[in-house]
Motif scaffolding. Sequence first.
Motif: not given
Lengths: 286, 278
Positions: A183, A201, A205
């Motif tokens: 990612e 990003v 997460n």
Amino acid sequence: MAGAVTVFSKEDVKRPKHSTEHPVVQWLLIGLALLFLALVVLLPLASVFVEALRKGVGVYIDALTEPDALSALKLTLIVALIAVPANTIFGVAAAWAISKFKFRGKNFLITLIDLPFAVSPVIAGLIYMLMFGAQGFFGPWLSDNGIQIMFAVPGIVLATIFVTVPFVARELIPLMQAQGVQEEEAASVLGAKGWSIFWRVTLPNIKWGLLYGVILSNARAMGEFGAVSVVSGHIRGQTNTLPLHVEILYNEYQFSASFAVASLLVMLAVVTLIVKAIVERKSSSH
Amino acid sequence: MKGSNNKKVLPGFGISLGFTLFYLSLIVLIPLAGIFFKSFELTWAEFWAAVTNPRVLASYRISFGSALWAGLINAVFGLLIAWVLVRYRFPGKKLIDSLVDIPFALPTAVAGIALTTIYAKSGWIGSLLDPLGIKIAYTQAGITIALIFIGLPFVVRTVQPVLQDFEREMEDAAATLGAYRFRTFRKVILPELMPALLTGFALAFARGIGEYGSVVFISGNMPMKTEIAPLLIMTKLEQYDYAGATAIAAVMLIVSFILLLIINLLQWRMQRKAAANA
């Protein structure tokens, strides 16, 4: 059966004879496990509240609102406010380097991060005493310049940081390793720069794992006893944290007051575990 | 690791690794090295005399002995608790599962005073045992109980995930071939769990030998009888015997390093095995 949509939970599937325990054995084992947990964990927890309220709510509230308790609470909060952010930044940086890149000696670095787990808290206090104490390596220089680290707030902060170094890093490293780098690489190829990759990003997460790491290191920072005990000097109203205050009251036979302050720390532990449960639910639903 | 030459694509390698090493050196490595520098101020004979003094030897025996007992008891009951939590269904299981983490999150001093109160002569459990002539608080049994409390989650939390991923087909195969349940457990399940169980034991043991907060209240702190090594370090510091304190600490640190090494080797082996099975 191929294509059948009937869902069996693992336990419902019929197993061969002898492949699980007789229900009586099961209940015996459950009973034994619960008895052990009750004797070792649950009773001590319950006893804190029983002892704290033994002399009534008035004594309980007095114990929590007297000036020494309030100053201990204040110092504990200050120490955690410095130690936890410092170790959070360290944990994120270490996890980023370890999980997103290849380099030699990575396993060794992980072992080094774990080191404070294996060191006795008393030794954690001792090492700073050897550095900054009156007889320490930097002791004479510090006293010439009028800087006090031992038996003062900076020493308590340092010892607390040492003890809680691994928590955020240990929570993030496996999480970020499992997530890989695709990612982030995609974001980078699309033109995102360093910080924006991390904020947009990576952070979404890892936020739940990061939160638990922060909460756990906070609990340990506020509750640290051995290391802080060595470096604090136990000056009432000045260098006493909550756990040290608990000890002083206990040694003065003010048991109810001692357990009242201890009950605050129990609540901190319980809140920490509730957050853990929430984090686990959130991360498993993703 | 996925992604081949990611060094070029992702930013921040130099700064994140640099900061990690800088911070670790400043907070952990350099201060720890101080222990060994300080020990070098003693001659070998002085160092040897300091660490083999009878009172010091007794404190090692008490710390290591209690931690060993606590680790073994935790290995048995930790395995039992992990087993019950993974394999059986019963009401309140979630809550019981959370309870296992309490020793991680509870400040050690609180655990210490609570355990002392319960296991003292007048306490909830101590008063039941006292008529039987069993004393727990202020004896080595008390120290062991405190270390059991501290070490329990280490065993449960290392065994639990392994048990969760365990291939039940192997058990079923053993059962189909006619093995009785206990034999299946001993011959099929236990060997698979052994690395995790050993890791949990080693973690609990390592934590136990250094533990201070939960022990000082319940131990009674009698020299030669219930005085643990970390407390002796504390006592020496209060007497300004820095060299003596450091010598005891150096021996404990070396044991901790060796244990940490063993734990990491065990964990790498477990990870490799898990990767091979996947």
